[in-house]
Design a protein around this motif. Structure first.
Motif, PDB file in Angstrom:
ATOM      1  N   ALA A 110      29.138  39.011  21.440  1.00 46.03           N
ATOM      2  CA  ALA A 110      30.047  39.043  22.595  1.00 46.03           C
ATOM      3  C   ALA A 110      30.070  37.742  23.377  1.00 46.03           C
ATOM      4  O   ALA A 110      30.981  37.515  24.172  1.00 46.03           O
ATOM      5  N   GLU A 111      29.092  36.887  23.165  1.00 46.78           N
ATOM      6  CA  GLU A 111      28.994  35.640  23.936  1.00 46.78           C
ATOM      7  C   GLU A 111      29.153  34.442  23.007  1.00 46.78           C
ATOM      8  O   GLU A 111      28.286  34.194  22.166  1.00 46.78           O
ATOM      9  N   PRO A 112      30.256  33.680  23.125  1.00 52.64           N
ATOM     10  CA  PRO A 112      30.482  32.548  22.216  1.00 52.64           C
ATOM     11  C   PRO A 112      29.323  31.555  22.145  1.00 52.64           C
ATOM     12  O   PRO A 112      29.022  31.041  21.064  1.00 52.64           O
ATOM     13  N   ALA A 113      28.659  31.289  23.250  1.00 51.22           N
ATOM     14  CA  ALA A 113      27.553  30.325  23.243  1.00 51.22           C
ATOM     15  C   ALA A 113      26.401  30.801  22.363  1.00 51.22           C
ATOM     16  O   ALA A 113      25.671  29.982  21.800  1.00 51.22           O
ATOM     17  N   LEU A 114      26.212  32.101  22.221  1.00 52.90           N
ATOM     18  CA  LEU A 114      25.167  32.646  21.350  1.00 52.90           C
ATOM     19  C   LEU A 114      25.702  32.854  19.934  1.00 52.90           C
ATOM     20  O   LEU A 114      25.025  32.536  18.954  1.00 52.90           O
ATOM     21  N   ARG A 115      26.905  33.396  19.842  1.00 50.88           N
ATOM     22  CA  ARG A 115      27.513  33.653  18.530  1.00 50.88           C
ATOM     23  C   ARG A 115      27.596  32.356  17.712  1.00 50.88           C
ATOM     24  O   ARG A 115      27.297  32.349  16.518  1.00 50.88           O
ATOM     25  N   ASP A 116      27.983  31.253  18.376  1.00 53.55           N
ATOM     26  CA  ASP A 116      28.146  29.983  17.674  1.00 53.55           C
ATOM     27  C   ASP A 116      26.817  29.331  17.306  1.00 53.55           C
ATOM     28  O   ASP A 116      26.799  28.360  16.553  1.00 53.55           O
ATOM     29  N   ARG A 117      25.717  29.843  17.823  1.00 54.31           N
ATOM     30  CA  ARG A 117      24.400  29.286  17.538  1.00 54.31           C
ATOM     31  C   ARG A 117      23.536  30.232  16.713  1.00 54.31           C
ATOM     32  O   ARG A 117      22.316  30.126  16.712  1.00 54.31           O
ATOM     33  N   SER A 118      24.166  31.189  16.051  1.00 52.73           N
ATOM     34  CA  SER A 118      23.392  32.166  15.289  1.00 52.73           C
ATOM     35  C   SER A 118      24.166  32.619  14.055  1.00 52.73           C
ATOM     36  O   SER A 118      25.370  32.401  13.944  1.00 52.73           O
ATOM     37  N   LEU A 119      23.431  33.246  13.164  1.00 49.21           N
ATOM     38  CA  LEU A 119      24.014  33.883  11.987  1.00 49.21           C
ATOM     39  C   LEU A 119      23.546  35.327  11.993  1.00 49.21           C
ATOM     40  O   LEU A 119      22.347  35.595  12.114  1.00 49.21           O
ATOM     41  N   VAL A 120      24.487  36.252  11.858  1.00 45.46           N
ATOM     42  CA  VAL A 120      24.149  37.673  11.833  1.00 45.46           C
ATOM     43  C   VAL A 120      24.357  38.162  10.408  1.00 45.46           C
ATOM     44  O   VAL A 120      25.470  38.116   9.878  1.00 45.46           O
ATOM     45  N   PHE A 121      23.277  38.605   9.783  1.00 44.95           N
ATOM     46  CA  PHE A 121      23.316  39.140   8.431  1.00 44.95           C
ATOM     47  C   PHE A 121      23.314  40.660   8.534  1.00 44.95           C
ATOM     48  O   PHE A 121      22.471  41.239   9.224  1.00 44.95           O
ATOM     49  N   SER A 122      24.250  41.314   7.825  1.00 46.73           N
ATOM     50  CA  SER A 122      24.393  42.756   7.994  1.00 46.73           C
ATOM     51  C   SER A 122      24.180  43.566   6.731  1.00 46.73           C
ATOM     52  O   SER A 122      24.378  44.774   6.748  1.00 46.73           O
ATOM     53  N   GLY A 123      23.766  42.947   5.642  1.00 43.88           N
ATOM     54  CA  GLY A 123      23.533  43.690   4.404  1.00 43.88           C
ATOM     55  C   GLY A 123      22.378  44.672   4.541  1.00 43.88           C
ATOM     56  O   GLY A 123      21.378  44.374   5.194  1.00 43.88           O
ATOM     57  N   MET A 124      22.506  45.822   3.922  1.00 39.27           N
ATOM     58  CA  MET A 124      21.453  46.834   3.984  1.00 39.27           C
ATOM     59  C   MET A 124      20.131  46.251   3.488  1.00 39.27           C
ATOM     60  O   MET A 124      20.054  45.722   2.382  1.00 39.27           O
ATOM     61  N   GLY A 125      19.119  46.316   4.317  1.00 40.39           N
ATOM     62  CA  GLY A 125      17.804  45.805   3.960  1.00 40.39           C
ATOM     63  C   GLY A 125      17.630  44.322   4.231  1.00 40.39           C
ATOM     64  O   GLY A 125      16.528  43.807   4.131  1.00 40.39           O
ATOM     65  N   THR A 126      18.718  43.626   4.554  1.00 44.28           N
ATOM     66  CA  THR A 126      18.624  42.191   4.856  1.00 44.28           C
ATOM     67  C   THR A 126      19.119  41.888   6.262  1.00 44.28           C
ATOM     68  O   THR A 126      19.264  40.724   6.620  1.00 44.28           O
ATOM     69  N   GLU A 127      19.393  42.937   7.061  1.00 42.69           N
ATOM     70  CA  GLU A 127      19.922  42.662   8.378  1.00 42.69           C
ATOM     71  C   GLU A 127      18.927  41.874   9.217  1.00 42.69           C
ATOM     72  O   GLU A 127      17.732  42.148   9.222  1.00 42.69           O
ATOM     73  N   ARG A 128      19.475  40.864   9.859  1.00 44.02           N
ATOM     74  CA  ARG A 128      18.686  40.029  10.751  1.00 44.02           C
ATOM     75  C   ARG A 128      19.636  39.123  11.513  1.00 44.02           C
ATOM     76  O   ARG A 128      20.769  38.914  11.087  1.00 44.02           O
ATOM     77  N   ILE A 129      19.152  38.608  12.616  1.00 45.13           N
ATOM     78  CA  ILE A 129      19.881  37.602  13.376  1.00 45.13           C
ATOM     79  C   ILE A 129      19.041  36.340  13.293  1.00 45.13           C
ATOM     80  O   ILE A 129      17.860  36.357  13.638  1.00 45.13           O
ATOM     81  N   LEU A 130      19.641  35.284  12.824  1.00 45.22           N
ATOM     82  CA  LEU A 130      18.950  34.018  12.634  1.00 45.22           C
ATOM     83  C   LEU A 130      19.499  32.996  13.619  1.00 45.22           C
ATOM     84  O   LEU A 130      20.710  32.880  13.787  1.00 45.22           O
ATOM     85  N   ALA A 131      18.611  32.262  14.272  1.00 43.24           N
ATOM     86  CA  ALA A 131      18.989  31.164  15.158  1.00 43.24           C
ATOM     87  C   ALA A 131      18.538  29.871  14.487  1.00 43.24           C
ATOM     88  O   ALA A 131      17.346  29.543  14.528  1.00 43.24           O
ATOM     89  N   PRO A 132      19.454  29.139  13.846  1.00 46.95           N
ATOM     90  CA  PRO A 132      19.052  27.932  13.120  1.00 46.95           C
ATOM     91  C   PRO A 132      18.304  26.902  13.970  1.00 46.95           C
ATOM     92  O   PRO A 132      17.402  26.239  13.473  1.00 46.95           O
ATOM     93  N   ARG A 133      18.644  26.755  15.245  1.00 49.47           N
ATOM     94  CA  ARG A 133      17.967  25.761  16.082  1.00 49.47           C
ATOM     95  C   ARG A 133      16.476  26.013  16.175  1.00 49.47           C
ATOM     96  O   ARG A 133      15.667  25.106  16.099  1.00 49.47           O
ATOM     97  N   THR A 134      16.095  27.273  16.335  1.00 51.31           N
ATOM     98  CA  THR A 134      14.673  27.608  16.456  1.00 51.31           C
ATOM     99  C   THR A 134      14.060  28.017  15.124  1.00 51.31           C
ATOM    100  O   THR A 134      12.843  28.079  15.000  1.00 51.31           O
ATOM    101  N   GLY A 135      14.918  28.332  14.146  1.00 50.27           N
ATOM    102  CA  GLY A 135      14.427  28.868  12.875  1.00 50.27           C
ATOM    103  C   GLY A 135      13.984  30.311  13.023  1.00 50.27           C
ATOM    104  O   GLY A 135      13.386  30.888  12.129  1.00 50.27           O
TER     105      GLY A 135
END
Length: 172
Positions: A110-135
């Motif tokens: 919902a927040e562009p500043a966060l959405r643009d700095r993250s990757l949201v993976f939604s596959g079953m068993g692989t769901e996670r939110i990754l922040a590349p800046r922090t790893g």
């Protein structure tokens, strides 16, 4: 937020009220406005020297939303001890997904500043939110001690519905 000065709790409060949008309820889509009690808890928790804690309150008191806010903060704030790894644990994977993890995903998207700095993976068993800046990453997990062993949890993990999570899970 990476350049903000002040205590960790002060930066969390500012982050929450600047970037996190409520995912549901009457104020869905609006920025978080922390209550006095939430700010006091953040000060105690984030500026204290704790390795574990339990917070209890009645139904509708914002426990799950608070966990979602702290999880998002942990992910994007990063840490001086490496990439954040933040599990959201509940009695079942479905409960972890529906109670807290889905709120974190909603807040991030919902927040562009966060959405643009993250990757949201939604596959079953692989769901996670990754922040590349922090790893760092936030992941939903079931309270199965065998699958939690060996995780390098940092700076924290969050357990939903403490009464349904056994001692072996805490130990893991």
């Amino acid at each position: 937020w990476t350049k903000w000065r002040g205590s960790r709790a002060g930066r969390f409060i500012r982050f929450a009220e600047t970037y996190l949008r409520l995912p549901r309820g009457d104020r869905a889509g609006q920025l978080v406005k922390l209550w006095t009690e939430q700010k006091a808890f953040a000060e105690e928790w984030l500026n204290g020297d704790y390795s574990a804690g339990v917070r209890g309150m009645g139904r509708g008191g914002s426990k799950s939303t608070d966990e979602a806010m702290f999880s998002a903060w942990d992910l994007f704030e990063g840490a001086d001890q490496g990439a954040p790894f933040v599990p959201v644990v509940a009695a079942s994977l479905g409960q972890a997904r529906s109670s807290v993890y889905s709120q974190i995903v909603s807040m991030v998207l919902a927040e562009p500043a966060l959405r643009d700095r993250s990757l949201v993976f939604s596959g079953m068993g692989t769901e996670r939110i990754l922040a590349p800046r922090t790893g760092g990453q936030v992941v939903p997990r079931a309270a199965d001690p065998a699958t939690l062993q060996g995780m390098d949890i940092w700076p924290g993990g969050y357990g939903e519905e403490i009464g349904h999570i056994g001692q072996a899970t805490w130990d893991a």
